[in-house]
Structure formats: structure tokens, C-alpha cells
Design an enzyme around this catalytic site. Sequence first.
Site, mmCIF file in Angstrom:
data_model
loop_
_atom_site.group_PDB
_atom_site.id
_atom_site.type_symbol
_atom_site.label_atom_id
_atom_site.label_comp_id
_atom_site.label_asym_id
_atom_site.label_seq_id
_atom_site.Cartn_x
_atom_site.Cartn_y
_atom_site.Cartn_z
ATOM 1 N N LYS A 214 10.894 -13.227 -2.523
ATOM 2 C CA LYS A 214 9.550 -12.477 -2.603
ATOM 3 C C LYS A 214 9.876 -11.107 -1.990
ATOM 4 O O LYS A 214 9.974 -10.884 -0.722
ATOM 5 C CB LYS A 214 8.467 -13.343 -1.787
ATOM 6 C CG LYS A 214 7.252 -12.426 -1.920
ATOM 7 C CD LYS A 214 6.005 -13.400 -1.945
ATOM 8 C CE LYS A 214 4.718 -12.529 -2.325
ATOM 9 N NZ LYS A 214 4.851 -11.066 -1.766
ATOM 10 N N CYS B 182 -7.610 9.417 33.164
ATOM 11 C CA CYS B 182 -7.426 9.484 31.806
ATOM 12 C C CYS B 182 -5.864 10.203 31.721
ATOM 13 O O CYS B 182 -5.776 11.341 32.312
ATOM 14 C CB CYS B 182 -8.387 9.769 30.965
ATOM 15 S SG CYS B 182 -7.885 10.294 29.333
ATOM 16 N N CYS C 293 -7.147 13.632 29.709
ATOM 17 C CA CYS C 293 -8.118 14.430 30.183
ATOM 18 C C CYS C 293 -8.446 14.543 31.366
ATOM 19 O O CYS C 293 -9.297 15.160 32.329
ATOM 20 C CB CYS C 293 -9.421 14.577 29.394
ATOM 21 S SG CYS C 293 -10.657 13.020 29.914
ATOM 22 N N CYS D 64 -11.682 5.555 29.002
ATOM 23 C CA CYS D 64 -11.812 6.973 29.590
ATOM 24 C C CYS D 64 -13.134 7.508 29.729
ATOM 25 O O CYS D 64 -13.958 7.267 28.516
ATOM 26 C CB CYS D 64 -10.751 7.760 28.707
ATOM 27 S SG CYS D 64 -11.361 9.522 28.772
ATOM 28 N N ASP E 261 9.201 -7.240 -0.785
ATOM 29 C CA ASP E 261 8.068 -6.676 -0.122
ATOM 30 C C ASP E 261 8.196 -5.199 -0.835
ATOM 31 O O ASP E 261 8.750 -4.342 -0.276
ATOM 32 C CB ASP E 261 8.601 -6.352 1.268
ATOM 33 C CG ASP E 261 7.415 -6.272 2.022
ATOM 34 O OD1 ASP E 261 6.276 -6.343 1.449
ATOM 35 O OD2 ASP E 261 7.458 -6.232 3.326
ATOM 36 N N TYR F 220 10.278 -10.654 -12.513
ATOM 37 C CA TYR F 220 10.200 -12.209 -12.097
ATOM 38 C C TYR F 220 9.153 -12.959 -13.279
ATOM 39 O O TYR F 220 8.639 -13.875 -12.985
ATOM 40 C CB TYR F 220 9.849 -12.254 -10.753
ATOM 41 C CG TYR F 220 8.453 -11.650 -10.291
ATOM 42 C CD1 TYR F 220 7.108 -11.744 -10.795
ATOM 43 C CD2 TYR F 220 8.506 -10.682 -9.452
ATOM 44 C CE1 TYR F 220 6.050 -11.068 -10.425
ATOM 45 C CE2 TYR F 220 7.556 -9.792 -9.028
ATOM 46 C CZ TYR F 220 6.257 -10.138 -9.452
ATOM 47 O OH TYR F 220 5.078 -9.230 -9.087
ATOM 48 N N LYS G 52 6.022 -17.894 3.214
ATOM 49 C CA LYS G 52 6.362 -16.787 3.779
ATOM 50 C C LYS G 52 7.201 -17.012 5.011
ATOM 51 O O LYS G 52 7.156 -18.156 5.429
ATOM 52 C CB LYS G 52 4.851 -16.054 4.381
ATOM 53 C CG LYS G 52 4.129 -15.436 3.489
ATOM 54 C CD LYS G 52 4.598 -14.380 2.764
ATOM 55 C CE LYS G 52 3.617 -13.485 1.941
ATOM 56 N NZ LYS G 52 3.078 -12.478 2.973
ATOM 57 N N GLU H 132 12.347 -17.954 -6.067
ATOM 58 C CA GLU H 132 12.651 -16.421 -5.958
ATOM 59 C C GLU H 132 12.646 -15.850 -4.870
ATOM 60 O O GLU H 132 11.558 -16.256 -4.133
ATOM 61 C CB GLU H 132 11.747 -16.050 -7.246
ATOM 62 C CG GLU H 132 11.949 -16.610 -8.553
ATOM 63 C CD GLU H 132 10.907 -16.002 -9.532
ATOM 64 O OE1 GLU H 132 10.141 -14.995 -8.982
ATOM 65 O OE2 GLU H 132 10.939 -16.692 -10.666
ATOM 66 N N CYS I 64 -12.597 14.540 26.119
ATOM 67 C CA CYS I 64 -11.233 14.195 26.060
ATOM 68 C C CYS I 64 -10.727 14.515 24.764
ATOM 69 O O CYS I 64 -11.133 13.895 23.853
ATOM 70 C CB CYS I 64 -11.274 12.721 26.358
ATOM 71 S SG CYS I 64 -9.539 12.043 26.317
HETATM 72 N N1 5U1 Z 1 9.634 -13.184 -7.171
HETATM 73 C C1 5U1 Z 1 8.170 -13.128 -7.522
HETATM 74 N N2 5U1 Z 1 7.227 -12.292 -6.968
HETATM 75 N N3 5U1 Z 1 6.138 -12.622 -7.439
HETATM 76 C C2 5U1 Z 1 4.790 -12.098 -6.886
HETATM 77 N N4 5U1 Z 1 7.623 -13.850 -8.459
HETATM 78 C C3 5U1 Z 1 6.246 -13.514 -8.176
HETATM 79 N N5 5U1 Z 1 5.305 -13.892 -9.077
HETATM 80 C C4 5U1 Z 1 4.041 -13.524 -8.972
HETATM 81 C C5 5U1 Z 1 3.898 -12.520 -7.880
HETATM 82 C C6 5U1 Z 1 2.365 -12.182 -7.549
HETATM 83 O O1 5U1 Z 1 3.162 -13.780 -9.541
HETATM 84 C C7 5U1 Z 1 3.201 -14.983 -10.492
HETATM 85 C C8 5U1 Z 1 3.270 -16.253 -10.093
HETATM 86 C C9 5U1 Z 1 1.862 -14.811 -11.311
#
Ligand code: 5U1
Length: 670
Positions: free
Chosen positions: A118, A410, A413, A428, A120, A228, A316, A116, A434
Site C-alpha cells: 500500500k 512564558c 513574552c 501563559c 503512501d 493497481y 496497516k 499488494e 504574547c
Molecule cells: N495497492 C493498492 N492500493 N490501493 C488503494 N491497491 C489499492 N486498491 C484500492 C485503493 C484505494 O482500492 C481498490 C480496492 C478499490
Amino acid sequence: MKVPQTIIHQAEKLRDEINEHNYRYYILDDPRISDAEYDQLFQKLKKLEEEYPTLITPDSPTQRVGAKPLKEFAEVTHDVPMLSLENAFSVEDVEAFDQRIHDRLKTDATIEYVCEPKLDGLAVSLRYENGVLKTAATRGDGFTGEDITENIRTIRMVPLHLRGEHFPKTIEVRGEVYMPKEGFNKLNARAEEKGEKVFVNPRNAAAGSVRQLDPRITATRPLEIFFYGIGAVDGKLPEKHSEILDLLKTWGLRVNPETKVVKGYEKCLAFHDHLQKKRSNLDYEIDGVVYKVNDIALQKELGFVSRAPRWAIAHKFPAEEVMTTVEEVEFQVGRTGALTPVARLKPVFVSGVTISNATLHNMDEVHRKDIHIGDTVVVRRAGDVIPEVVAALKQYRPKDAKKIRLPSKCPVCHSAIEHIEGEAVARCTGELFCSAQRKEAIKHFASRRAMDIEGLGDKLVDQLVNQDLIKSVADLYSLKLDELANLERMAEKSAQNILDALEKSKHTTFARFLYSLGIREVGEATAKQLAQHFGDLPGLFSATEEELQSISDIGPVVSKHIVAFFAEKHNRDVIQKLQQAGIRWEKVKKAANLPLAGKTFVLTGTLEKLTRDEAKEKLETLGAKVAGSVSAKTSYVVAGADPGSKLAKAKSLGVSVIDEREFLDMLASF
Ligand code: 5U1
């Protein structure tokens, strides 16, 4: 007023239709009507509900935005803790993950994984009871989060009512709220137009939007969600994770369409490659791929280590790198006067944001990387960290490229710059003369882990210093309402909030206060040790370097800085003024009077309820020492899951060994 039966049916029909179109649009990505037609249905329902308010149900699609802002978020305890994930950064890490799974399961069979993206964003947990969305919470510390139900309701693709009928009576679904790149750019463009603060990246924007006390603001933010996984559930679910995800979709819960089931870790790696190539074309930010063992029975057999499952890992992506040119180099002055060269770059788009500055760290780095003004450079941005210049591409260096030189004065200042032989950092010498150092000192003083003055952000501090309203941190406490309210982008209400936050900050701890003073080399840990050792200010004022060095971890450099700080009249005056303004703390009990004084603990294995840092902090506040290795002097070894060789050593030396339960009981008994 009695509502005619036909009207009741009409409203029900409209709701069902709208929900079904939501499902087709958000989940199946296959809309059957135009936006205008959808809007017509929505307006029709709204009108009916206005005419007959008793028709309104909490899960009606018109009822997404609550009317009242909250005072604060309530706490929500997760029935099943929200776990975090171990990270893998290389192919070897993924191979080792797969190997560990084979070893634990004692099998040679190829493992089936679900891959899957991940996201952000911000992890959330939504609880549906009898199909109706009841609560939504942030992850928090994994056990307790904040109640953000009103805000999550405003996200159009979150069903207020699960689709169909065959869902468990209660189910917690877990997912990630995020802000799509396009929405983020539009939001920031609008903020910029209005002269408001822009968000650094889509993740911060999503987190900031979800944590708004006023859901009407959240409703204006372009938030989306992918689910997820699940938490607590009462009912039977399929035996494979992929089948659970399919089921979530049928209930109207959006699952990432990139998700793929594969056999063997090699296929996971291939998926990682594939997604990394696709990454920049996705409308949302991802920072890797999550691999999960698909078979739920195997997941159960594998179990957890601390707060992370053994059956999943986040692989990652490497930090994204792009090429651009250095247009100029400026020197920023930090809290301690340290000069940091910062490259002003030709703006470049990387991992979802445009960057125009990158740190060059210090002059040694500039020389080592041989960076010139005018150079084409490789710039890296990873997560939230400040972008950095990785390398200069000398083959593209123009003839008029300029060497970067450390200024002799600097830039703020104009005091002399001191560059001690052998030290990477130039400073500085202006100290609090400053204004740059003053600003940074005040920002540090106000920061969350120091005096925690909510709302006193960087921009506000810059204004206060620029307009000469404050010269030192002590002046903060004599600020007047009208002085604050007259500042740019401040109104009376926000000015009052700052005064309230200042008032609240007056009651603090001695350790926080010491940390907030910004003494060179005195971080949080040293501040805690000083507080513990001296209990209050008088002893510290007169402490000698020798006495300071008798405290563990305080060496000659730190002790010199501490003595020099308290010897400076200006610093003592500021402290006196702060105390006169009402800053106070409970006298710290000397370590010798604490219940675990004189005891040494060693932690081994993984604890379930606490991180190692938390366990260490708790022990230290009770006066104990935490050591890294077992000896005959060790009082207790705390053994978590999978303890290492320390346990065997403790047994051979006859040291008391306690498990996590006993450890927690011991902590609770004081
Ligand atoms: N796609 C995805 N992101 N994520 C974050 N799955 C997923 N699963 C997570 C987390 C923290 O935790 C479970 C595996 C418990």
C-alpha cells in the site's frame, strides 16, 4: 512544408524505439541501452520535430510538458467511483475480514488473495481512449476529482499511448503517484540550499507536485507511479485481478513487482511480515499491505459497503519506532496560551524522513513517562501525525540527565504561567500581549476551515508579527502591497495574491467567522450551533451563560468562555474593525424557520452517496436534529445498507423509515 515520407517514417521509428525502451526500463526493469544512448534517440526525435513541426503528435515522447500554466483545475467526474479501503490494524482484524468473506459467500473454501504494497502517495485515475491518454484525475471525494492530465503527462513512466493493440477502446486505470525517498531527499536538500520551504514527507511532496498549476514545475519533480486496478472499461477483461495486473503490464502500465498471489489469509499475514521487514529497503514509502480477493466474480458477489469494497482491506503497519536521545526540551506556546513541551532530539531517520522534534504533550505525560533531558527514548512516527516520545529507556539514563521543569514565565513574552490544579495544561497568561499566542490566533483565523485565506501560511504570519506589521487579525485587512512585497521570499506577484485572497475571504459565513475568532472551546460544530441559534452578532454579544446553555451541547465551561470572550473590549474592537474592513456574511436563517426544524432523524446502516458526517451536516443545515437512538419522538429513520437493530426498533414504534434514495430526494426538495 510537405514532410518527406522518409522523415515521417524516421520519426515514427524513433517514437516506437523510445517507447519500447521506456517499457523495457520502467516496466520490465531490463534496459537494453545506456542512458546516453536513450538520450541520443530522444534528441534525434526532438530535432526532427523542430525541423518539421507538423510531425509532432500529442502522444510523442517529446510532448510531455505543456507550455502554459493552468488558471485552475477543471472537475472530472469518475465514471466508476474511486473507492477507499477499510483498514485492518491487527491479525484479528484480518481474520475477521476473511471470516466475513466466507460468511457472505457461504463457503469453507480457501480464498485466493492478491497482496499488494500500500503506497503512501496520491490516488489517481487515468483514462485511455483508443490507447491514448486522455485525462488524469485525482480521487477527490471519490465521485469527482481534479483534472491533472497535464501534470501526469510529465511523469516519464506514464505511457502517453498504451503498448500493443489489444487494449479496450476505453479504460480507466487506477494507481498511486508517489515520490521515491531518494528523490524526496534531493528535492528537499535543494530547497533548503535555496532557503525555500521543505516538504514534510514524500507523500506531501507528491501531492503538492501533482497539484501544481504549472506542469513545468511538476516536470522537475521526481514522481513515479504504480497501477493497481481499473475503473470504467468497455471491453472484456480477465476473470482474476492478478491477470488484469499482468495485462496492465503488457500495455506498459507499471505494476508493483512485490505483488503476490496467495491462498488463505494466513499467507496474507506472512506476506505482511515479509514486506514489513523489507519496508526500509524499498525506495518508496508504504504504510501497509492491501489484500484483495483475486476472483472478480467473487468480488462482484461481495460488493461494497458505503465507499469501500467488501473484497479488499488495507492491513496497516504499526507506527515505526526508533531510538534517539533528548538533547533539550523547549516549551511551545499555542493559540490559547497552552504550553507544550517539545523534545529536541538527536536527528533520527524514521519512515522516510529525518525527525529532530517530538511532542511530549504536557507535563503530566512527562511525569508519567518519566522523561529527562539526556535520556535515550523511543520515538514513534505514524503517518502525518507529529512524532511523539513513547518511552524513556531508563537503563541508559546518563548521570547528568536533567529533570524537565515547567518554566515559571512564558518563554516568549515572560508573562506568568498559570497551572490550574487538576488540569493537564499549563498556560501563559499573556493572552494577546504574547506574540506566540497572537501568531497562533492569526494562523487559526487564516486557516482553511476558518477564513480560508489562501497563501497566508505560518512563515508569513511569523514574519508579519515579528516585523510588527500586524498586531491582531483585523490588521491583516489594512496590509499594503509594498509591505508584503518587501518581506523575505515575497515578490510583487505573490504579495498581490495575498491581497486578493484577503479580499476574497471577506465574504464568508457567520459560522466560519465565529470559528475563526478562536474562542476557547468553540470548534466548528459549536460555531455552527451558535450561528444557527443567534443568526447574527448582536444577540450573541449580549447572550448570558444561561441562554447559551439552552443550546444543545453547550455546557457551563463553553458558555463561560463565550461570555468572557465577548465581554473583553479588545475582542469587540477587533470584531468591529473586521466588519469595518468589509467582512460580511448572509444572515443565518433561524433554525425555527428552516424546513426541517423540529424534526429528529436517526441514521442507520451504510449510505452509498454520503458519509454519515455529510448526511448529518446536511440535515443540520436544514434545521433537523440527528440523534443516535430511535424513540417515539424520532421523525424519520434513514436506513442504508445493512441497517442495524435501529430499523427493527423504528418499525416496532411505527416511526417512518426511508431509504437512501428517498432521503436524497427529500434533501433535494428544499
Ligand atoms: N495497492 C493498492 N492500493 N490501493 C488503494 N491497491 C489499492 N486498491 C484500492 C485503493 C484505494 O482500492 C481498490 C480496492 C478499490
